[in-house]
Design a protein around this motif. Structure first.
Motif, short mmCIF file in Angstrom:
data_model
loop_
_atom_site.label_atom_id
_atom_site.label_comp_id
_atom_site.label_asym_id
_atom_site.label_seq_id
_atom_site.Cartn_x
_atom_site.Cartn_y
_atom_site.Cartn_z
N TYR A 143 2.42 16.67 38.57
CA TYR A 143 1.40 17.51 37.91
C TYR A 143 0.92 18.63 38.83
O TYR A 143 0.96 19.81 38.47
N PHE A 151 0.83 26.46 34.52
CA PHE A 151 -0.20 26.71 33.51
C PHE A 151 -1.06 27.89 33.91
O PHE A 151 -1.28 28.82 33.12
N VAL A 193 -8.55 21.59 32.48
CA VAL A 193 -7.80 21.96 31.27
C VAL A 193 -6.32 21.58 31.36
O VAL A 193 -5.80 20.90 30.45
N PRO A 194 -5.58 21.97 32.41
CA PRO A 194 -4.14 21.68 32.42
C PRO A 194 -3.80 20.20 32.42
O PRO A 194 -2.79 19.80 31.84
N ARG A 196 -5.39 17.83 30.92
CA ARG A 196 -5.56 17.34 29.55
C ARG A 196 -4.48 17.90 28.64
O ARG A 196 -4.05 17.23 27.69
N LEU A 197 -4.04 19.09 28.91
CA LEU A 197 -2.93 19.64 28.15
C LEU A 197 -1.65 18.85 28.43
O LEU A 197 -0.87 18.57 27.50
N ALA A 200 -1.86 15.64 26.53
CA ALA A 200 -1.51 15.86 25.12
C ALA A 200 0.00 15.99 24.97
O ALA A 200 0.58 15.51 23.98
N SER A 201 0.65 16.60 25.94
CA SER A 201 2.11 16.73 25.90
C SER A 201 2.77 15.35 26.00
O SER A 201 3.76 15.08 25.33
N TRP A 267 6.62 22.31 27.43
CA TRP A 267 5.81 23.43 27.92
C TRP A 267 6.60 24.73 27.90
O TRP A 267 6.09 25.76 27.45
#
Length: 278
Positions: A143, A151, A193-194, A196-197, A200-201, A267
Motif C-alpha cells: 500500500y 493515488f 482517503v487512499p 479506504r479506496l 473498497a477495491s 485502479w
C-alpha cells in the motif's frame, strides 16, 4: 499525461534498474539529522518539516510551473516520471520476503524468525503470530510503496506524491521524537482517503461481504491506522485461513499478493477510464 507517467513508472519498475539509481536518500537524510541536531531547531519540529518537506515540494512546484508551458508540457514529462519513481517505496518487497518464504516452506520456524527479524524487522512470540505479522507487512508495504503514491500523483500531481514520500521518510528516520510524531500525523492524514479506496477495491476483487462488515465499523474511524485497516481488510478480502507452517502458509502470502495485483489492475482501469472521459 498522468496515466502515461503511471504506465511508464510500472514498466521501469519491472524492467529497469532506474529506480535504484533515483531513490538516493542519503543526502536528504543527512541534512534532516543535521537540522534536528542543531540547538536552534531542536524544539521547532514544524520548522524542520517546513525546511525538509515543504521547501523541496515548493521548489518542485516552481520547476513544473516553469516547464509546463514549454513544448506543450513535454519537458515536464521526465520530471513527473522521476518524481513518481523517487516517491515509490524503498527496496524490493518480494525479494525481501524470499528467505522467509523458503524457511517457512521448510517449516523451520527458528530460521523464519531469524530472517524475519533480519530482513523485515519483524519479531513475534510464536510462529502463528509471526506469519500474521508478515502478512500484515506485505499488505502495508504494498500500500504505502505503490497505491498511496499513485493515488496522490493521479489526483494532485507530483507535488503531492513527493510530499507523501518525504513525510514517510521523516516519520521513519527522524531522530527527533517531535518531528517524527508530527510527520506521522500528517502522513496519517494523507493515508486516510487512499487506504479506504484500496479497501473498497479489495471488496470488488475479493470477498465483498466480509470487507463490507469490517468497513461498516471502520470507514469513518479517524483513529485506526492505515496499516491496521489494510491488514484487517486484506485478510478477510483474501479469505486467508489461520496461519500454519509449511506450503499452506506460503500460499496465504501468494493469495494476498494476487489480491493486491487484482486491485492494482482495477485502479489502472479506473485511471484509464477517467482519463478517457475527462
Amino acid at each position: 499525461m498522468s496515466f502515461l507517467v503511471l504506465l511508464l513508472a510500472v514498466w521501469i519498475e519491472k524492467f529497469s534498474a532506474l529506480r535504484q539509481r533515483v531513490q538516493r536518500d542519503g543526502g536528504w537524510l543527512r541534512e534532516l539529522n543535521k537540522l534536528e541536531a542543531s540547538p536552534r531547531w531542536n524544539d521547532r519540529p514544524w520548522l524542520v518539516l517546513m525546511v525538509m518537506v515543504l521547501l523541496p515540494v515548493a521548489l518542485l512546484a516552481l520547476l513544473l510551473w516553469v516547464l509546463e508551458p514549454v513544448a506543450y508540457g513535454l519537458l515536464a514529462l521526465p520530471v513527473h516520471l522521476l518524481v513518481v519513481i523517487y516517491s515509490l517505496g524503498r527496496g524490493d518487497l518480494l525479494a525481501a520476503l524470499g528467505p522467509f518464504r523458503d524457511a517457512w516452506r521448510r517449516e523451520d520456524l527458528q530460521a523464519a524468525a531469524h530472517v524475519a527479524k533480519r530482513d523485515l524487522d519483524i519479531e513475534a512470540d510464536d510462529g502463528e503470530q509471526l506469519l500474521v505479522r508478515v502478512q500484515g507487512h506485505l499488505l502495508w508495504q504494498a500500500y504505502q510503496s505503490f497505491f498511496a503514491v499513485i493515488f496522490w500523483y493521479f489526483v494532485l500531481g507530483p507535488v503531492a506524491a513527493l510530499s507523501y514520500r518525504l513525510l514517510a521518510l521523516t516519520a521513519e528516520h527522524s531522530q527527533n521524537p517531535g518531528v517524527a510524531e508530527r510527520a506521522a500525523q500528517m502522513r496519517h492524514a494523507f493515508d486516510w482517503v487512499p487506504v479506504r479506496l484500496l479497501a473498497a477495491s479489495f471488496a470488488l476483487v475479493g470477498n465483498f461481504v466480509a470487507v463490507s462488515r469490517v468497513m461498516l465499523h471502520e470507514l469513518l474511524n479517524w483513529n485506526i491506522s492505515a496499516a491496521d485497516l489494510i491488514d484487517k481488510v486484506g485478510l478477510v478480502a483474501g479469505e486467508i485461513p489461520k496461519p500454519v507452517a509449511g506450503p499452506d502458509g506460503i500460499n496465504s502470502l501468494d493469495r494476498l499478493w494476487e489480491l493486491l495485483l487484482r486491485a492494482a489492475v482495477l485502479w489502472y482501469a479506473g485511471f484509464a477510464l477517467w482519463t478517457v472521459l475527462a
